[in-house]
Design a protein around this motif. Sequence first.
Motif, PDB file in Angstrom:
ATOM      1  N   PRO A  12       0.777  -1.234   0.000  1.00 57.85           N
ATOM      2  CA  PRO A  12       0.000   0.000   0.000  1.00 57.85           C
ATOM      3  C   PRO A  12       0.812   1.289   0.000  1.00 57.85           C
ATOM      4  CG  PRO A  12       0.152  -0.813   2.215  1.00 57.85           C
ATOM      5  CD  PRO A  12       0.891  -1.802   1.344  1.00 57.85           C
ATOM      6  N   GLY A  13       2.016   1.290  -0.541  1.00 52.41           N
ATOM      7  CA  GLY A  13       2.838   2.506  -0.504  1.00 52.41           C
ATOM      8  C   GLY A  13       2.179   3.675  -1.208  1.00 52.41           C
ATOM      9  N   LEU A  14       1.699   3.446  -2.420  1.00 49.93           N
ATOM     10  CA  LEU A  14       1.061   4.524  -3.176  1.00 49.93           C
ATOM     11  C   LEU A  14      -0.232   4.975  -2.509  1.00 49.93           C
ATOM     12  CD1 LEU A  14       1.326   6.257  -5.685  1.00 49.93           C
ATOM     13  CD2 LEU A  14       0.066   4.529  -6.942  1.00 49.93           C
ATOM     14  N   LEU A  15      -0.979   4.018  -1.953  1.00 50.86           N
ATOM     15  CA  LEU A  15      -2.208   4.393  -1.254  1.00 50.86           C
ATOM     16  C   LEU A  15      -1.919   5.233  -0.015  1.00 50.86           C
ATOM     17  CD1 LEU A  15      -4.491   1.246  -1.420  1.00 50.86           C
ATOM     18  CD2 LEU A  15      -4.782   3.419  -2.554  1.00 50.86           C
ATOM     19  N   LEU A  16      -0.869   4.883   0.707  1.00 46.37           N
ATOM     20  CA  LEU A  16      -0.515   5.684   1.882  1.00 46.37           C
ATOM     21  C   LEU A  16      -0.057   7.080   1.484  1.00 46.37           C
ATOM     22  CD1 LEU A  16       1.259   3.177   4.273  1.00 46.37           C
ATOM     23  CD2 LEU A  16      -0.804   4.481   4.715  1.00 46.37           C
ATOM     24  N   LEU A  17       0.658   7.191   0.371  1.00 48.61           N
ATOM     25  CA  LEU A  17       1.039   8.523  -0.114  1.00 48.61           C
ATOM     26  C   LEU A  17      -0.201   9.347  -0.442  1.00 48.61           C
ATOM     27  CD1 LEU A  17       4.050   7.686  -2.448  1.00 48.61           C
ATOM     28  CD2 LEU A  17       4.116   9.038  -0.361  1.00 48.61           C
ATOM     29  N   ALA A  18      -1.153   8.732  -1.147  1.00 47.06           N
ATOM     30  CA  ALA A  18      -2.382   9.452  -1.508  1.00 47.06           C
ATOM     31  C   ALA A  18      -3.196   9.801  -0.273  1.00 47.06           C
ATOM     32  CB  ALA A  18      -3.214   8.605  -2.472  1.00 47.06           C
ATOM     33  N   LEU A  19      -3.285   8.873   0.668  1.00 48.60           N
ATOM     34  CA  LEU A  19      -4.034   9.130   1.893  1.00 48.60           C
ATOM     35  C   LEU A  19      -3.374  10.230   2.717  1.00 48.60           C
ATOM     36  CD1 LEU A  19      -6.467   8.187   3.557  1.00 48.60           C
ATOM     37  CD2 LEU A  19      -4.956   6.555   4.673  1.00 48.60           C
ATOM     38  N   THR A  29      -3.336  -6.459  -9.777  1.00 54.77           N
ATOM     39  CA  THR A  29      -3.972  -6.696  -8.484  1.00 54.77           C
ATOM     40  C   THR A  29      -3.777  -8.136  -8.043  1.00 54.77           C
ATOM     41  OG1 THR A  29      -5.624  -5.020  -8.987  1.00 54.77           O
ATOM     42  CG2 THR A  29      -6.156  -6.565  -7.233  1.00 54.77           C
ATOM     43  N   LEU A  30      -3.978  -9.060  -8.970  1.00 54.28           N
ATOM     44  CA  LEU A  30      -3.875 -10.480  -8.638  1.00 54.28           C
ATOM     45  C   LEU A  30      -2.432 -10.951  -8.466  1.00 54.28           C
ATOM     46  CD1 LEU A  30      -6.691 -11.925 -10.903  1.00 54.28           C
ATOM     47  CD2 LEU A  30      -6.778 -11.348  -8.473  1.00 54.28           C
ATOM     48  N   ALA A  31      -1.471 -10.094  -8.776  1.00 54.47           N
ATOM     49  CA  ALA A  31      -0.064 -10.461  -8.580  1.00 54.47           C
ATOM     50  C   ALA A  31       0.246 -10.697  -7.106  1.00 54.47           C
ATOM     51  CB  ALA A  31       0.842  -9.362  -9.132  1.00 54.47           C
ATOM     52  N   GLY A  32      -0.603 -10.270  -6.219  1.00 49.17           N
ATOM     53  CA  GLY A  32      -0.396 -10.506  -4.797  1.00 49.17           C
ATOM     54  C   GLY A  32      -0.782 -11.898  -4.345  1.00 49.17           C
ATOM     55  N   LEU A  33      -1.478 -12.655  -5.202  1.00 49.92           N
ATOM     56  CA  LEU A  33      -1.918 -13.993  -4.796  1.00 49.92           C
ATOM     57  C   LEU A  33      -0.780 -14.948  -4.434  1.00 49.92           C
ATOM     58  CD1 LEU A  33      -4.992 -14.697  -7.096  1.00 49.92           C
ATOM     59  CD2 LEU A  33      -4.948 -14.217  -4.644  1.00 49.92           C
ATOM     60  N   PRO A  34       0.348 -14.964  -5.170  1.00 52.48           N
ATOM     61  CA  PRO A  34       1.427 -15.884  -4.738  1.00 52.48           C
ATOM     62  C   PRO A  34       1.896 -15.630  -3.313  1.00 52.48           C
ATOM     63  CG  PRO A  34       1.867 -15.095  -6.950  1.00 52.48           C
ATOM     64  CD  PRO A  34       0.671 -14.340  -6.438  1.00 52.48           C
ATOM     65  N   SER A  42      -1.501  -9.598   0.596  1.00 55.54           N
ATOM     66  CA  SER A  42      -2.831  -9.072   0.921  1.00 55.54           C
ATOM     67  C   SER A  42      -2.867  -7.561   0.723  1.00 55.54           C
ATOM     68  CB  SER A  42      -3.225  -9.449   2.350  1.00 55.54           C
ATOM     69  OG  SER A  42      -2.267  -8.999   3.269  1.00 55.54           O
ATOM     70  N   ALA A  43      -1.759  -6.879   1.015  1.00 52.32           N
ATOM     71  CA  ALA A  43      -1.712  -5.437   0.784  1.00 52.32           C
ATOM     72  C   ALA A  43      -1.797  -5.115  -0.705  1.00 52.32           C
ATOM     73  CB  ALA A  43      -0.443  -4.847   1.386  1.00 52.32           C
ATOM     74  N   THR A  44      -1.158  -5.935  -1.555  1.00 55.61           N
ATOM     75  CA  THR A  44      -1.232  -5.730  -2.998  1.00 55.61           C
ATOM     76  C   THR A  44      -2.647  -5.955  -3.497  1.00 55.61           C
ATOM     77  OG1 THR A  44       1.062  -6.412  -3.244  1.00 55.61           O
ATOM     78  CG2 THR A  44      -0.294  -6.479  -5.224  1.00 55.61           C
ATOM     79  N   LEU A  45      -3.306  -6.988  -2.981  1.00 54.87           N
ATOM     80  CA  LEU A  45      -4.688  -7.243  -3.377  1.00 54.87           C
ATOM     81  C   LEU A  45      -5.601  -6.084  -2.979  1.00 54.87           C
ATOM     82  CD1 LEU A  45      -5.027 -11.021  -2.451  1.00 54.87           C
ATOM     83  CD2 LEU A  45      -5.050 -10.036  -4.738  1.00 54.87           C
ATOM     84  N   VAL A  46      -5.452  -5.609  -1.761  1.00 53.75           N
ATOM     85  CA  VAL A  46      -6.298  -4.513  -1.284  1.00 53.75           C
ATOM     86  C   VAL A  46      -6.006  -3.225  -2.043  1.00 53.75           C
ATOM     87  CG1 VAL A  46      -6.790  -3.058   0.719  1.00 53.75           C
ATOM     88  CG2 VAL A  46      -6.658  -5.517   0.988  1.00 53.75           C
ATOM     89  N   SER A  47      -4.714  -2.934  -2.261  1.00 54.36           N
ATOM     90  CA  SER A  47      -4.383  -1.685  -2.958  1.00 54.36           C
ATOM     91  C   SER A  47      -4.726  -1.753  -4.437  1.00 54.36           C
ATOM     92  CB  SER A  47      -2.908  -1.335  -2.760  1.00 54.36           C
ATOM     93  OG  SER A  47      -2.084  -2.323  -3.329  1.00 54.36           O
ATOM     94  N   GLY A  48      -4.932  -2.926  -4.987  1.00 54.45           N
ATOM     95  CA  GLY A  48      -5.356  -3.044  -6.379  1.00 54.45           C
ATOM     96  C   GLY A  48      -6.819  -2.749  -6.588  1.00 54.45           C
ATOM     97  N   VAL A  49      -7.588  -2.720  -5.518  1.00 54.50           N
ATOM     98  CA  VAL A  49      -9.021  -2.436  -5.632  1.00 54.50           C
ATOM     99  C   VAL A  49      -9.246  -0.991  -6.084  1.00 54.50           C
ATOM    100  CG1 VAL A  49     -11.158  -2.249  -4.283  1.00 54.50           C
ATOM    101  CG2 VAL A  49      -9.659  -4.206  -3.976  1.00 54.50           C
ATOM    102  N   VAL A  50      -8.419  -0.074  -5.639  1.00 58.78           N
ATOM    103  CA  VAL A  50      -8.590   1.343  -5.995  1.00 58.78           C
ATOM    104  C   VAL A  50      -8.440   1.568  -7.500  1.00 58.78           C
ATOM    105  CG1 VAL A  50      -7.683   3.669  -5.657  1.00 58.78           C
ATOM    106  CG2 VAL A  50      -7.970   2.149  -3.712  1.00 58.78           C
ATOM    107  N   PRO A  51      -7.375   1.062  -8.160  1.00 63.41           N
ATOM    108  CA  PRO A  51      -7.300   1.266  -9.609  1.00 63.41           C
ATOM    109  C   PRO A  51      -8.419   0.556 -10.367  1.00 63.41           C
ATOM    110  CG  PRO A  51      -5.197   0.438  -8.776  1.00 63.41           C
ATOM    111  CD  PRO A  51      -6.149   0.485  -7.644  1.00 63.41           C
ATOM    112  N   LEU A  52      -8.833  -0.608  -9.885  1.00 65.34           N
ATOM    113  CA  LEU A  52      -9.955  -1.281 -10.541  1.00 65.34           C
ATOM    114  C   LEU A  52     -11.227  -0.444 -10.435  1.00 65.34           C
ATOM    115  CD1 LEU A  52      -9.443  -5.007  -9.515  1.00 65.34           C
ATOM    116  CD2 LEU A  52      -9.339  -4.059 -11.815  1.00 65.34           C
ATOM    117  N   ALA A  53     -11.462   0.105  -9.262  1.00 62.68           N
ATOM    118  CA  ALA A  53     -12.638   0.970  -9.088  1.00 62.68           C
ATOM    119  C   ALA A  53     -12.521   2.220  -9.955  1.00 62.68           C
ATOM    120  CB  ALA A  53     -12.784   1.356  -7.618  1.00 62.68           C
TER     121      ALA A  53
END
Length: 189
Positions: free
Chosen positions: A72-79, A127-132, A159-170
């Motif tokens: 979530p680095g980019l999300l934390l920067l935006a937040l 977003t799904l790259a976080g699954l491994p 899990s952080a990659t999956l969660v942070s991928g929701v924002v670009p998908l939205a």
Amino acid sequence: MTEIQAAHREIPGGPPFRTPAPPPGRPVELALVPDPRCSARPGRPFSQRTVFTALGWVQLVAGALLFPLPGPGLLLLALGMATLAKHRPWAAERVHSFKRRALVKVAHGVRTLARAVCLFVITLANTLAGLPWVWSPKQPRWWALPSWTWLPGASGPGSATLVSGVVPLALVVYGWRCFHGHPDRVAAL
């Protein structure tokens, strides 16, 4: 006028309130007038502004530290910027320009159906790259690097990659609904 008041008048952004300059020959009035140069919102307690400013800076620093890692680095920067934008005009200007540029890029990305599908698939793959990391498979035999380099961080980064991928998908879905087939809305950006 006291020396402190004169010093505050000289500081750009000065204190939250300033005393108005008295007309010649009249004493200084003690009424407090909001200083338009100050970034503080009138009516907000100083402690609230201080807490939000400190929280915004902590989020920015944490986002900058986490930015090169998956998560979530980019999300934390935006937040952090959004939190600072509540009380700091320079942050509000940057958030506004970032928001405008992001919407222009999304509007450009969903201009045609092929672009929209391609953008959605790439965003979904990122977003799904976080699954491994979440699944935590064992290190394969062909892995030549030390074992600590295989999916570092266990399930946390995944899990952080999956969660942070929701924002670009939205954002892609929002762009499709708002801008696809509406050139007037795109031109208004």
